[in-house]
Design a protein around this motif. Sequence first.
Motif, PDB file in Angstrom:
ATOM      1  N   SER A   8       0.809  -1.225   0.000  1.00 31.32           N
ATOM      2  CA  SER A   8       0.000   0.000   0.000  1.00 31.32           C
ATOM      3  C   SER A   8       0.839   1.270   0.000  1.00 31.32           C
ATOM      4  O   SER A   8       0.474   2.257  -0.652  1.00 31.32           O
ATOM      5  CB  SER A   8      -0.958   0.001   1.184  1.00 31.32           C
ATOM      6  N   ILE A  11       1.878   2.014  -3.510  1.00 31.50           N
ATOM      7  CA  ILE A  11       0.746   2.518  -4.296  1.00 31.50           C
ATOM      8  C   ILE A  11       0.522   3.994  -3.978  1.00 31.50           C
ATOM      9  O   ILE A  11       0.363   4.820  -4.873  1.00 31.50           O
ATOM     10  CB  ILE A  11      -0.522   1.691  -4.026  1.00 31.50           C
ATOM     11  N   LEU A  15       0.780   7.372  -6.490  1.00 35.32           N
ATOM     12  CA  LEU A  15      -0.362   8.248  -6.747  1.00 35.32           C
ATOM     13  C   LEU A  15      -0.185   9.674  -6.248  1.00 35.32           C
ATOM     14  O   LEU A  15      -0.820  10.586  -6.760  1.00 35.32           O
ATOM     15  CB  LEU A  15      -1.620   7.656  -6.103  1.00 35.32           C
ATOM     16  N   CYS A  16       0.659   9.855  -5.257  1.00 34.07           N
ATOM     17  CA  CYS A  16       0.784  11.162  -4.609  1.00 34.07           C
ATOM     18  C   CYS A  16       2.135  11.783  -4.953  1.00 34.07           C
ATOM     19  O   CYS A  16       3.170  11.375  -4.421  1.00 34.07           O
ATOM     20  CB  CYS A  16       0.618  11.011  -3.097  1.00 34.07           C
ATOM     21  N   THR A  49      -5.038  -0.057   1.283  1.00 29.55           N
ATOM     22  CA  THR A  49      -4.793   1.064   0.386  1.00 29.55           C
ATOM     23  C   THR A  49      -6.018   1.966   0.314  1.00 29.55           C
ATOM     24  O   THR A  49      -5.890   3.195   0.324  1.00 29.55           O
ATOM     25  CB  THR A  49      -4.395   0.570  -1.016  1.00 29.55           C
ATOM     26  N   HIS A  50      -7.196   1.369   0.248  1.00 23.78           N
ATOM     27  CA  HIS A  50      -8.425   2.168   0.243  1.00 23.78           C
ATOM     28  C   HIS A  50      -8.483   3.041   1.495  1.00 23.78           C
ATOM     29  O   HIS A  50      -8.754   4.247   1.418  1.00 23.78           O
ATOM     30  CB  HIS A  50      -9.657   1.277   0.150  1.00 23.78           C
ATOM     31  N   LEU A  53      -5.770   5.862   1.310  1.00 23.90           N
ATOM     32  CA  LEU A  53      -6.156   6.914   0.368  1.00 23.90           C
ATOM     33  C   LEU A  53      -7.312   7.748   0.904  1.00 23.90           C
ATOM     34  O   LEU A  53      -7.322   8.978   0.770  1.00 23.90           O
ATOM     35  CB  LEU A  53      -6.510   6.310  -0.993  1.00 23.90           C
ATOM     36  N   ALA A  61     -11.178   9.967  -3.870  1.00 24.95           N
ATOM     37  CA  ALA A  61      -9.925   9.452  -4.439  1.00 24.95           C
ATOM     38  C   ALA A  61      -9.785   7.958  -4.161  1.00 24.95           C
ATOM     39  O   ALA A  61      -9.343   7.198  -5.041  1.00 24.95           O
ATOM     40  CB  ALA A  61      -8.730  10.217  -3.867  1.00 24.95           C
ATOM     41  N   TRP A  65      -9.649   5.025  -7.046  1.00 24.91           N
ATOM     42  CA  TRP A  65      -8.559   4.069  -7.193  1.00 24.91           C
ATOM     43  C   TRP A  65      -9.094   2.635  -7.220  1.00 24.91           C
ATOM     44  O   TRP A  65      -8.685   1.829  -8.065  1.00 24.91           O
ATOM     45  CB  TRP A  65      -7.530   4.222  -6.070  1.00 24.91           C
ATOM     46  N   SER A  68     -10.642   1.934 -10.553  1.00 24.23           N
ATOM     47  CA  SER A  68      -9.745   1.910 -11.708  1.00 24.23           C
ATOM     48  C   SER A  68      -8.587   0.923 -11.589  1.00 24.23           C
ATOM     49  O   SER A  68      -7.817   0.768 -12.537  1.00 24.23           O
ATOM     50  CB  SER A  68      -9.188   3.315 -11.969  1.00 24.23           C
ATOM     51  N   ASN A  69      -8.459   0.236 -10.455  1.00 25.30           N
ATOM     52  CA  ASN A  69      -7.350  -0.707 -10.287  1.00 25.30           C
ATOM     53  C   ASN A  69      -7.409  -1.811 -11.344  1.00 25.30           C
ATOM     54  O   ASN A  69      -8.445  -2.447 -11.533  1.00 25.30           O
ATOM     55  CB  ASN A  69      -7.390  -1.343  -8.887  1.00 25.30           C
TER      56      ASN A  69
END
Length: 133
Positions: A8, A11, A15-16, A49-50, A53, A61, A65, A68-69
Amino acid sequence: MEKILVDSGAIFALLCRDDQNHRAAVAVLRKMQSRRALPVLTNYILAETHALLAARLGADAARMWVRSNIWPVEQAARADEKRAMEILLSGRGGECTLTDAVSFAVMERLEMDTAFTFDMNFTSYGFKTAVPA
């Protein structure tokens, strides 16, 4: 095809753009793509990860994610969860979380030796990381 578990934190770094590991994460992902390595998540990493985020970037966001994963998600089996508890309770995983311990168990089952992570618990446990030291 080589499979690499993606954690995570990696990931989030991808993304950031403000994350301190963003550039390194992008470089690792490009290297994985050039080697045609398959990124793999676990259902625990998906959930972690969810949550990460959502906490740092907001619920929209996090949902975007998840929606769209495209990376495969390996479901942790009951045996993986049992093995993870053994790892966690034995202390062999160092200061790892339950999600990390499940990752270790899944990696053992799938005979994976490398993780894309900035978490040194993976190397302490004996796995290689795709991130340069």
